[in-house]
Design a protein around this motif. Structure first.
Motif, mmCIF file in Angstrom:
data_model
loop_
_atom_site.group_PDB
_atom_site.id
_atom_site.type_symbol
_atom_site.label_atom_id
_atom_site.label_comp_id
_atom_site.label_asym_id
_atom_site.label_seq_id
_atom_site.Cartn_x
_atom_site.Cartn_y
_atom_site.Cartn_z
ATOM 1 N N ALA A 111 0.837 -1.210 0.000
ATOM 2 C CA ALA A 111 0.000 0.000 0.000
ATOM 3 C C ALA A 111 0.866 1.251 0.000
ATOM 4 C CB ALA A 111 -0.921 -0.007 1.215
ATOM 5 N N LYS A 112 2.013 1.151 0.701
ATOM 6 C CA LYS A 112 2.910 2.309 0.742
ATOM 7 C C LYS A 112 3.512 2.570 -0.633
ATOM 8 C CE LYS A 112 4.278 2.777 5.532
ATOM 9 N NZ LYS A 112 5.136 2.199 6.575
ATOM 10 N N ARG A 121 -4.746 2.014 5.530
ATOM 11 C CA ARG A 121 -5.492 2.109 6.783
ATOM 12 C C ARG A 121 -6.070 0.740 7.156
ATOM 13 N NH1 ARG A 121 -9.924 6.161 6.167
ATOM 14 N NH2 ARG A 121 -11.030 4.275 5.604
ATOM 15 N N ARG A 122 -6.623 0.074 6.146
ATOM 16 C CA ARG A 122 -7.197 -1.249 6.396
ATOM 17 C C ARG A 122 -6.137 -2.215 6.905
ATOM 18 N NH1 ARG A 122 -10.404 -0.789 1.939
ATOM 19 N NH2 ARG A 122 -8.839 -1.694 0.590
ATOM 20 N N THR A 124 -3.321 -1.516 8.329
ATOM 21 C CA THR A 124 -2.833 -1.152 9.660
ATOM 22 C C THR A 124 -3.767 -1.680 10.736
ATOM 23 O OG1 THR A 124 -2.155 0.889 8.596
ATOM 24 C CG2 THR A 124 -1.864 0.765 10.964
ATOM 25 N N VAL A 125 -5.063 -1.537 10.494
ATOM 26 C CA VAL A 125 -6.033 -2.052 11.464
ATOM 27 C C VAL A 125 -5.881 -3.571 11.601
ATOM 28 C CG1 VAL A 125 -8.484 -2.396 11.932
ATOM 29 C CG2 VAL A 125 -7.689 -0.189 11.134
ATOM 30 N N ALA A 126 -5.708 -4.243 10.455
ATOM 31 C CA ALA A 126 -5.541 -5.703 10.479
ATOM 32 C C ALA A 126 -4.295 -6.085 11.261
ATOM 33 C CB ALA A 126 -5.468 -6.245 9.060
ATOM 34 N N LEU A 127 -3.236 -5.307 11.048
ATOM 35 C CA LEU A 127 -1.971 -5.575 11.751
ATOM 36 C C LEU A 127 -2.164 -5.394 13.258
ATOM 37 C CD1 LEU A 127 1.063 -6.145 11.615
ATOM 38 C CD2 LEU A 127 1.445 -3.704 11.417
ATOM 39 N N ASN A 128 -2.817 -4.289 13.641
ATOM 40 C CA ASN A 128 -3.066 -4.046 15.054
ATOM 41 C C ASN A 128 -3.842 -5.191 15.686
ATOM 42 O OD1 ASN A 128 -1.764 -1.648 15.157
ATOM 43 N ND2 ASN A 128 -3.594 -0.406 14.791
ATOM 44 N N ARG A 129 -4.814 -5.684 14.935
ATOM 45 C CA ARG A 129 -5.653 -6.757 15.455
ATOM 46 C C ARG A 129 -4.814 -8.010 15.685
ATOM 47 N NH1 ARG A 129 -9.974 -7.239 11.380
ATOM 48 N NH2 ARG A 129 -10.283 -5.007 11.474
ATOM 49 N N ALA A 130 -3.945 -8.315 14.714
ATOM 50 C CA ALA A 130 -3.104 -9.506 14.836
ATOM 51 C C ALA A 130 -2.142 -9.360 16.013
ATOM 52 C CB ALA A 130 -2.342 -9.738 13.544
ATOM 53 N N ILE A 131 -1.517 -8.188 16.120
ATOM 54 C CA ILE A 131 -0.566 -7.961 17.215
ATOM 55 C C ILE A 131 -1.281 -8.057 18.560
ATOM 56 C CG2 ILE A 131 0.904 -6.216 18.291
ATOM 57 C CD1 ILE A 131 1.637 -5.283 15.492
ATOM 58 N N ASN A 132 -2.485 -7.493 18.595
ATOM 59 C CA ASN A 132 -3.294 -7.542 19.812
ATOM 60 C C ASN A 132 -3.505 -8.977 20.263
ATOM 61 O OD1 ASN A 132 -5.135 -7.017 21.827
ATOM 62 N ND2 ASN A 132 -6.853 -6.718 20.438
#
Lengths: 142, 327
Positions: A111-112, A121-122, A124-132
């Motif tokens: 995406a970058k 953005r999508r 990043t949210v997915a990444l945050n969810r996985a890390i969480n």
């Protein structure tokens, strides 16, 4: 421990009540930083980040729940977390979360390169969810 | 005569087979309906909580402060708009709360039509599509060009055949859709609203009344400011004092999480409700098919017995005739 006052913590998602226990302290990561809640806290509404919620049980045990955003409401000694999804460590598939993390990182890279803001953005949210998910499980095992 | 006897026998056994199939399908649908119903009660916990919180928010001090009008309190108004992005849902929300109801004009509507993925559900799909189509035609007559979102392959095929453009579609939902499954279409819908591609959203679906009936329903979900809940609160606020509710970090950020989540919740609720109605419609359709098959078999058994009796009578006649001819 006995001098700590006890309050109730609920976590509700569209798929039902995920968590309902008594607690002495709940620590959440809000959008502006971490906050802890003890009993008799004034009525408050807090926006949450995608992060593990730390719950101190009455018996001194510490539990973690992976909460996917949403918000926490504290009122009358009942803390309610309202989120789209929430998982206890036992329900988390770490292997799947790890592949999701890798996939999200690749998507972010792509995406970058493409300068695709929506995709970034999508991802990043997915990444945050996985890390969480991963960190919730690893916190539990420590 | 004997030809038609075996004919009828064949027909009876084929209807019998069909009846067994519809009976099985009916039981399957009933089981699915129970499943969704159980899930729906779970969802209701979430829905009630969210509603409660929204009510509290609406009757809190900061909310009153946020929705004050430009004229009555210019200074407060300035502060609110300090760090708001153009696309924020809260922005459109507050703006519409502050402006008068009469001033608001609907520019562009969006319709979310929820249908099933399968047939064999009686008039379930056709009743939704008929009403939705007439709604769309009415909108066209008024010179609007509404956006169309569609859930379920029956609806998607229906609109494709009529060359109506669908802006967002999703099909093959599972029988008991979890939130994660429909999250995509829900957040996309809210997203498009935030980007200002349309300014009010209507959901068309069949509402589950009880296991015998469901009714077509059109509900307006966005903008949130026009939802009844705020008017209710507005009424009660005249007598009840404001709630002192603290927020963290600031009220705007909190509203920015609460309001979209509430909109998503409403859409998800409609999808669950529609699924429930679909399963009950399917149960009813299969039940009436089974009853019809029963009727048919009854009628054909009578016909069969009559034909058999007729065959016996002619046989006796022939024997008697033959015997008398010998005398």
């Amino acid at each position: 421990m006995s001098e700590h006052k006890i309050f109730r913590i609920n976590i509700v998602t569209p798929d039902g009540l995920v968590y309902d226990h008594r607690s002495t302290l709940v620590v959440v990561r809000a959008i502006g930083g971490e906050i802890g809640f003890e009993a008799d806290h004034e009525p408050t509404l807090v926006s949450l980040q995608i992060a593990p919620v730390k719950i101190y049980r009455v018996n001194g045990q510490i539990q973690y729940v992976a909460v996917n955003g949403g918000f926490l409401e504290m009122d009358d000694n009942v803390a309610t977390i309202v989120a789209n999804t929430a998982e206890r460590p036992s329900d988390i598939d770490v292997g799947r979360a790890q592949t999701a993390e890798e996939r999200a990182r690749e998507q972010i890279k792509k995406a970058k390169q493409d300068h695709d803001k929506a995709a970034l953005r999508r991802a990043t949210v997915a990444l945050n969810r996985a890390i969480n998910r991963i960190s919730t499980v690893s916190l539990k095992n420590h | 005569m004997s030809q038609s006897l075996t004919d009828i026998k064949h027909r009876i056994s084929s209807v019998n087979n069909t009846e067994q199939i519809t009976k099985a399908m009916r039981m399957v649908s009933a089981a699915k309906m129970n499943q969704v119903q159980r899930h729906y009660t779970q969802y209701e916990i979430y829905d009630t909580k969210l509603r409660e919180i929204l009510k509290k928010v609406a009757s809190s001090e900061f909310f009153r402060y946020l929705t004050c009008s430009k004229e009555s309190d210019p200074e407060a108004f300035q502060n609110i708009y300090y760090d708001l992005t153009e696309e924020s849902i809260v922005n459109s929300f507050i703006e519409s709360r502050q402006s008068d109801y009469q001033e608001k004009k609907h520019q562009k509507a969006a319709y979310l039509v929820i249908t099933g993925d399968r047939g064999l559900v009686g008039s379930y799909n056709s009743s939704i599509l008929k009403s939705a189509l007439s709604l769309l035609r009415q909108a066209h007559k008024k010179g609007e060009d509404p956006m169309l979102f569609c859930v379920g392959s029956v609806g998607i095929d229906f609109f494709h055949r009529r060359n109506i453009k669908i802006d967002l579609e999703i099909m093959n939902l599972s029988d008991n859709p979890r939130f994660g499954e429909v999250k995509k279409i829900i957040s996309k819908t809210v997203d498009l609203f935030q980007k200002g591609l349309y300014d009010h959203l209507l959901i068309c679906y069949n509402h589950f009344v009880n296991s015998l009936t469901s009714t077509f329903r059109v509900e307006q979900i966005l903008p949130i400011s026009e939802l009844e809940i705020f008017d209710e609160v507005g009424e009660s606020q005249k007598v009840e004092p404001l709630v002192d509710l603290k927020t963290f970090p600031d009220p705007m950020t909190v509203l920015d999480t609460v309001l979209p989540q509430y909109a998503e919740n409403l859409i998800y609720g409609a999808i669950l409700d529609a699924k429930l109605a679909e399963h009950s419609a399917s149960t009813m359709a299969m039940k009436s098919a089974t009853d019809n098959a029963d009727d048919l078999i009854n009628r054909m058994s009578i016909e069969y017995n009559r034909a058999r009796q007729g065959a016996i009578t002619t046989e006796i006649n022939e024997i008697v005739g033959g015997a008398s001819a010998l005398e």
